[in-house]
Write a protein that holds these residues in place. Structure first.
Motif, PDB file in Angstrom:
ATOM      1  N   LEU A  11       0.818  -1.204   0.000  1.00  0.00           N
ATOM      2  CA  LEU A  11       0.000   0.000   0.000  1.00  0.00           C
ATOM      3  C   LEU A  11       0.858   1.264   0.000  1.00  0.00           C
ATOM      4  CD1 LEU A  11      -2.668  -1.197   2.563  1.00  0.00           C
ATOM      5  CD2 LEU A  11      -2.731  -1.356   0.073  1.00  0.00           C
ATOM      6  N   GLU A  15      -1.667   5.169   3.727  1.00  0.00           N
ATOM      7  CA  GLU A  15      -3.008   4.839   3.221  1.00  0.00           C
ATOM      8  C   GLU A  15      -3.570   3.528   3.776  1.00  0.00           C
ATOM      9  OE1 GLU A  15      -5.038   6.681   1.379  1.00  0.00           O
ATOM     10  OE2 GLU A  15      -3.588   8.301   1.253  1.00  0.00           O
ATOM     11  N   TYR A  16      -2.859   2.911   4.710  1.00  0.00           N
ATOM     12  CA  TYR A  16      -3.271   1.597   5.214  1.00  0.00           C
ATOM     13  C   TYR A  16      -4.699   1.613   5.764  1.00  0.00           C
ATOM     14  CZ  TYR A  16      -2.980  -2.826   7.794  1.00  0.00           C
ATOM     15  OH  TYR A  16      -3.215  -4.097   8.267  1.00  0.00           O
ATOM     16  N   PHE A  19      -7.345   2.442   3.106  1.00  0.00           N
ATOM     17  CA  PHE A  19      -7.542   1.323   2.185  1.00  0.00           C
ATOM     18  C   PHE A  19      -8.396   0.244   2.836  1.00  0.00           C
ATOM     19  CE2 PHE A  19      -6.578  -2.895   0.679  1.00  0.00           C
ATOM     20  CZ  PHE A  19      -6.798  -2.764  -0.685  1.00  0.00           C
ATOM     21  N   TRP A  22     -12.037   1.269   3.034  1.00  0.00           N
ATOM     22  CA  TRP A  22     -12.666   1.194   1.711  1.00  0.00           C
ATOM     23  C   TRP A  22     -12.884  -0.257   1.305  1.00  0.00           C
ATOM     24  CZ3 TRP A  22     -10.537  -1.179  -2.566  1.00  0.00           C
ATOM     25  CH2 TRP A  22     -11.305  -1.079  -3.726  1.00  0.00           C
ATOM     26  N   ASN A  48       2.960  -2.635   5.713  1.00  0.00           N
ATOM     27  CA  ASN A  48       2.078  -1.872   4.836  1.00  0.00           C
ATOM     28  C   ASN A  48       1.556  -2.722   3.672  1.00  0.00           C
ATOM     29  OD1 ASN A  48       0.837   0.670   4.675  1.00  0.00           O
ATOM     30  ND2 ASN A  48       2.173   1.296   3.018  1.00  0.00           N
ATOM     31  N   GLN A  85      -5.523   6.426  -5.646  1.00  0.00           N
ATOM     32  CA  GLN A  85      -4.680   5.237  -5.765  1.00  0.00           C
ATOM     33  C   GLN A  85      -4.027   4.964  -4.414  1.00  0.00           C
ATOM     34  OE1 GLN A  85      -4.406   3.071  -8.218  1.00  0.00           O
ATOM     35  NE2 GLN A  85      -3.005   1.871  -6.990  1.00  0.00           N
ATOM     36  N   ARG A  86      -4.364   3.839  -3.817  1.00  0.00           N
ATOM     37  CA  ARG A  86      -3.825   3.493  -2.506  1.00  0.00           C
ATOM     38  C   ARG A  86      -2.916   2.279  -2.559  1.00  0.00           C
ATOM     39  NH1 ARG A  86      -9.529   4.822  -0.059  1.00  0.00           N
ATOM     40  NH2 ARG A  86      -9.139   6.973   0.598  1.00  0.00           N
TER      41      ARG A  86
END
Length: 99
Positions: A11, A15-16, A19, A22, A48, A85-86
């Motif tokens: 990742l 953004e962990y 993400f 989501w 990550n 974009q993750r």
């Protein structure tokens, strides 16, 4: 017979949590609706990474045909709409099931 695809993501830094939030809100709904089963999903916060497996009935050709339909679907487009974009790196492979 089923085909299993192992999906390993590295990742984007920072953004962990976004993400995971989501993914949990989207994939358990949209993938099964498209004919797939989620076999498992694990996050590795220390590195990550996010690792999950998705399966579909039939051989690899059947999986790829189902995936092509899914990739073009309105449902998939909706869950990705506006999402940054993750994932920095994708490693996606078919695996052999020995269980």
């Amino acid at each position: 017979m089923k085909t299993i695809q192992l999906r390993r993501y590295t990742l984007v830094d920072g953004e962990y949590d976004a993400f995971l939030s989501w993914w949990q809100g989207s994939m358990p709904r949209v993938r099964p609706e498209a004919g797939f089963a989620i076999e498992f999903a694990y996050g590795l916060r220390e590195t990550n990474e996010f690792v999950w497996a998705v399966s579909a009935p039939g051989d690899q050709d059947a999986f790829l045909a189902l995936e092509a339909t899914y990739m073009e679907s309105d449902a998939r487009a909706a869950v990705f709409a506006g999402v940054p974009q993750r994932v920095a790196e994708y490693n996606v492979r078919f695996v052999d099931d020995f269980a």
